[in-house]
Write a protein that holds these residues in place. Sequence first.
Motif, PDB file in Angstrom:
ATOM      1  N   TRP A   1     -16.586   2.415   2.215  1.00  0.00           N
ATOM      2  CA  TRP A   1     -15.290   2.037   1.268  1.00  0.00           C
ATOM      3  C   TRP A   1     -14.521   0.730   1.933  1.00  0.00           C
ATOM      4  CZ3 TRP A   1     -14.334   4.216  -3.441  1.00  0.00           C
ATOM      5  CH2 TRP A   1     -14.990   5.355  -3.772  1.00  0.00           C
ATOM      6  N   THR A   2     -13.977   0.158   1.251  1.00  0.00           N
ATOM      7  CA  THR A   2     -13.308  -0.993   1.835  1.00  0.00           C
ATOM      8  C   THR A   2     -11.891  -0.873   1.213  1.00  0.00           C
ATOM      9  OG1 THR A   2     -12.808  -3.515   2.341  1.00  0.00           O
ATOM     10  CG2 THR A   2     -13.783  -2.891   0.194  1.00  0.00           C
ATOM     11  N   THR A   3     -10.629  -0.959   1.904  1.00  0.00           N
ATOM     12  CA  THR A   3      -9.381  -1.139   1.387  1.00  0.00           C
ATOM     13  C   THR A   3      -8.802  -2.409   1.068  1.00  0.00           C
ATOM     14  OG1 THR A   3      -9.020   0.851   2.847  1.00  0.00           O
ATOM     15  CG2 THR A   3      -6.995  -0.122   1.690  1.00  0.00           C
ATOM     16  N   ARG A   4      -8.210  -2.806  -0.364  1.00  0.00           N
ATOM     17  CA  ARG A   4      -8.068  -3.887  -0.733  1.00  0.00           C
ATOM     18  C   ARG A   4      -6.856  -3.747  -1.729  1.00  0.00           C
ATOM     19  NH1 ARG A   4     -11.103  -8.605   0.397  1.00  0.00           N
ATOM     20  NH2 ARG A   4     -13.096  -8.124   1.303  1.00  0.00           N
ATOM     21  N   SER A   5      -6.336  -4.610  -2.109  1.00  0.00           N
ATOM     22  CA  SER A   5      -5.044  -4.699  -2.744  1.00  0.00           C
ATOM     23  C   SER A   5      -5.501  -5.194  -4.326  1.00  0.00           C
ATOM     24  CB  SER A   5      -3.824  -5.667  -2.230  1.00  0.00           C
ATOM     25  OG  SER A   5      -2.836  -6.182  -3.496  1.00  0.00           O
ATOM     26  N   ALA A   6      -4.970  -4.490  -5.107  1.00  0.00           N
ATOM     27  CA  ALA A   6      -5.639  -4.772  -6.535  1.00  0.00           C
ATOM     28  C   ALA A   6      -4.345  -5.689  -7.149  1.00  0.00           C
ATOM     29  CB  ALA A   6      -5.489  -3.587  -7.298  1.00  0.00           C
ATOM     30  N   GLY A   7      -3.577  -6.125  -6.420  1.00  0.00           N
ATOM     31  CA  GLY A   7      -2.492  -7.077  -6.752  1.00  0.00           C
ATOM     32  C   GLY A   7      -1.076  -6.890  -6.327  1.00  0.00           C
ATOM     33  N   ASP A   8      -0.224  -7.517  -6.486  1.00  0.00           N
ATOM     34  CA  ASP A   8       1.345  -7.315  -6.382  1.00  0.00           C
ATOM     35  C   ASP A   8       1.880  -6.556  -7.317  1.00  0.00           C
ATOM     36  OD1 ASP A   8       3.312  -7.436  -4.625  1.00  0.00           O
ATOM     37  OD2 ASP A   8       4.109  -9.336  -5.006  1.00  0.00           O
ATOM     38  N   GLY A   9       2.480  -5.498  -6.973  1.00  0.00           N
ATOM     39  CA  GLY A   9       3.240  -4.628  -8.074  1.00  0.00           C
ATOM     40  C   GLY A   9       4.689  -4.855  -7.709  1.00  0.00           C
ATOM     41  N   SER A  10       5.690  -4.050  -8.437  1.00  0.00           N
ATOM     42  CA  SER A  10       7.056  -4.424  -8.278  1.00  0.00           C
ATOM     43  C   SER A  10       7.677  -3.509  -7.071  1.00  0.00           C
ATOM     44  CB  SER A  10       7.919  -3.752  -9.469  1.00  0.00           C
ATOM     45  OG  SER A  10       7.513  -2.335  -9.555  1.00  0.00           O
ATOM     46  N   LYS A  11       6.668  -2.592  -6.514  1.00  0.00           N
ATOM     47  CA  LYS A  11       6.913  -2.102  -5.067  1.00  0.00           C
ATOM     48  C   LYS A  11       6.260  -2.481  -4.018  1.00  0.00           C
ATOM     49  CE  LYS A  11       8.588   2.112  -7.400  1.00  0.00           C
ATOM     50  NZ  LYS A  11       8.754   3.363  -7.742  1.00  0.00           N
ATOM     51  N   GLY A  12       5.613  -3.556  -4.165  1.00  0.00           N
ATOM     52  CA  GLY A  12       4.761  -3.940  -3.109  1.00  0.00           C
ATOM     53  C   GLY A  12       3.048  -4.198  -3.512  1.00  0.00           C
ATOM     54  N   GLU A  13       2.293  -4.387  -2.541  1.00  0.00           N
ATOM     55  CA  GLU A  13       0.936  -4.463  -2.794  1.00  0.00           C
ATOM     56  C   GLU A  13       0.277  -3.224  -3.404  1.00  0.00           C
ATOM     57  OE1 GLU A  13      -1.180  -7.243  -2.687  1.00  0.00           O
ATOM     58  OE2 GLU A  13       0.520  -8.276  -2.095  1.00  0.00           O
ATOM     59  N   ARG A  14      -0.527  -3.185  -4.346  1.00  0.00           N
ATOM     60  CA  ARG A  14      -1.199  -1.857  -4.791  1.00  0.00           C
ATOM     61  C   ARG A  14      -2.449  -1.860  -4.029  1.00  0.00           C
ATOM     62  NH1 ARG A  14      -2.470  -2.623  -9.940  1.00  0.00           N
ATOM     63  NH2 ARG A  14      -2.153  -4.914  -9.917  1.00  0.00           N
ATOM     64  N   THR A  15      -2.567  -0.840  -3.189  1.00  0.00           N
ATOM     65  CA  THR A  15      -3.618  -1.000  -2.286  1.00  0.00           C
ATOM     66  C   THR A  15      -4.515   0.459  -2.588  1.00  0.00           C
ATOM     67  OG1 THR A  15      -2.614  -2.099  -0.382  1.00  0.00           O
ATOM     68  CG2 THR A  15      -4.557  -0.854   0.113  1.00  0.00           C
ATOM     69  N   TYR A  16      -5.766   0.007  -2.800  1.00  0.00           N
ATOM     70  CA  TYR A  16      -6.583   1.215  -2.919  1.00  0.00           C
ATOM     71  C   TYR A  16      -8.017   1.094  -2.175  1.00  0.00           C
ATOM     72  CZ  TYR A  16      -4.010   1.725  -7.437  1.00  0.00           C
ATOM     73  OH  TYR A  16      -3.350   1.850  -8.238  1.00  0.00           O
ATOM     74  N   ALA A  17      -8.804   2.131  -2.043  1.00  0.00           N
ATOM     75  CA  ALA A  17     -10.191   1.822  -1.383  1.00  0.00           C
ATOM     76  C   ALA A  17     -11.006   1.939  -2.639  1.00  0.00           C
ATOM     77  CB  ALA A  17     -10.433   3.187  -1.022  1.00  0.00           C
ATOM     78  N   TRP A  18     -12.056   1.021  -2.282  1.00  0.00           N
ATOM     79  CA  TRP A  18     -13.046   0.189  -3.221  1.00  0.00           C
ATOM     80  C   TRP A  18     -14.462   0.380  -2.546  1.00  0.00           C
ATOM     81  CZ3 TRP A  18     -11.003  -1.642  -7.828  1.00  0.00           C
ATOM     82  CH2 TRP A  18      -9.430  -1.867  -7.947  1.00  0.00           C
ATOM     83  N   ALA A  19     -15.296   0.636  -3.655  1.00  0.00           N
ATOM     84  CA  ALA A  19     -16.868   0.807  -3.426  1.00  0.00           C
ATOM     85  C   ALA A  19     -17.663   0.029  -4.233  1.00  0.00           C
ATOM     86  CB  ALA A  19     -17.342   2.015  -3.424  1.00  0.00           C
ATOM     87  N   TRP A  20     -18.699  -0.810  -3.902  1.00  0.00           N
ATOM     88  CA  TRP A  20     -19.224  -1.681  -4.650  1.00  0.00           C
ATOM     89  C   TRP A  20     -21.007  -1.609  -4.829  1.00  0.00           C
ATOM     90  CZ3 TRP A  20     -18.464  -5.389  -8.498  1.00  0.00           C
ATOM     91  CH2 TRP A  20     -19.160  -6.420  -8.327  1.00  0.00           C
ATOM     92  N   ILE A  21     -21.326  -0.900  -6.088  1.00  0.00           N
ATOM     93  CA  ILE A  21     -22.713  -0.299  -5.957  1.00  0.00           C
ATOM     94  C   ILE A  21     -23.556  -1.226  -6.778  1.00  0.00           C
ATOM     95  CG2 ILE A  21     -24.313   1.594  -6.621  1.00  0.00           C
ATOM     96  CD1 ILE A  21     -22.392   2.188  -4.352  1.00  0.00           C
ATOM     97  N   ALA A  22     -24.714  -1.716  -6.260  1.00  0.00           N
ATOM     98  CA  ALA A  22     -25.603  -2.711  -7.171  1.00  0.00           C
ATOM     99  C   ALA A  22     -26.454  -1.742  -8.151  1.00  0.00           C
ATOM    100  CB  ALA A  22     -26.553  -3.470  -6.203  1.00  0.00           C
TER     101      ALA A  22
END
Length: 445
Positions: A252-273
């Motif tokens: 898993w990698t932790t990345r922001s899904a964009g900037d929200g009203s309360k700051g960065e909306r950070t989640y864990a992401w996985a990418w499967i081919a």
Amino acid sequence: MQRNLKELMNALAPKFARVEPRLQATKYVRAVMSDLPKRNGWTIAEQVGDSSPDATQRLLNRASWDTLGAMSAIRRFAVSHLDAAAQPTSLSVGALDESGQEKKGTATAGVKRQHMGCAGGIDNGINLVHLAYIRTGAGHTLIGSRQWIPAEQISDPVKAITTGLPLELRFATKGELAIDLLTDAWSDGVRLDFVVGDEVYGACTTLRTFLEEHGQAYVLRIRATFTLTLGGGTCLTCEQVMATHLKQKRQWTTRSAGDGSKGERTYAWAWIATASPTHFLLIRKHCTTGELAFHYCFVPADQPVTLPRPIAAAGLRWPVEETFEFGKDLFGLDQAQVRLYEAILRHTVLVMAALAICAVSAVSARRRTDTQAPPPTRPDQRPPADPGMIPLTIAEIKRLFNAAGIRKTSLEHAAHWSAWRRRHQARARWFHRRSRLATAYSQLS
């Protein structure tokens, strides 16, 4: 604001056969932009100074004007202004979603007991499928709408006549209505980096095939039971992929899904081919609750396949919900107190015009009205003496527009309270960001 209103209404002028409905449409747009608590034929007629609601009802029900042509003009106006305000490298996303309106009785076109997000479950009402245009760093607004009509109403000749259904109307699923909206948008020169949507659109094979045939990248939400074909021909559901291929934390990698009203909306992401070199499974996991969201992604072979791009696209699905909130709360998107198919669409188009005018005005004012203090960099950082102000929002633009039409003292009072709210929001946003930094630091320790 006045300049944008004049520009759009001039663009709409050729869509009307006579000058009277064109002038009434301008009055209607101004009325839905007003502070009316409820927008219907009676209240709008009173607001614009008419002696009865006849002219307003005629505009929606019987007047001769090109409704879809007007929608096209609004789309071109909104997209051109949002594109002009954005950086050339920023993403352009088309977000598909439906919005409902509760209705009583059975006399309205498309009304039936169905799932209504606005009602929180099954209720009597109508549903419309919308396409929103979202440009990162600029803004977002609605650029297309179609009403979903149940098959049994289309096949019932009496019902079709009494609700004003077009003779050529054929039953279409929400995914097929989305295809119509995207086709119209492309015809108007709208270019999208990604199309995004929830499980309704991710489950529509016809929509996915259409997008792939046109080389349109997409990031569509899918259910946990959606079946994928992985390398070697193995078929697994999303849940099984989680259990089989994502057992280790390093996957898993932790990345922001964009900037929200309360700051960065950070989640864990996985990418499967998958077995296809152009299809991928993108999984989002909430860092605190562990809640999962699955996205089926298509990226054409001639486009870059990098993880940040689909993550950014997935994070841009939420502005359509904000657009619905603005449309309903500020402009009466769900207050179409009419029954005929064409009248419902015409009310929607005129609300889209009001929303586009305010969205474009907010975009043009963003740079000169955004005075927020730099965000915090440490969880123990002291707050700034002056938090600055967030940029003018659609809601604030609407308030100032209405105050300007009364008297100078009202505008000054409205401007004072607008600045107070925006400064308070900037201060709250700064503290929210600092709280998130504190949470992030505690998780690392």
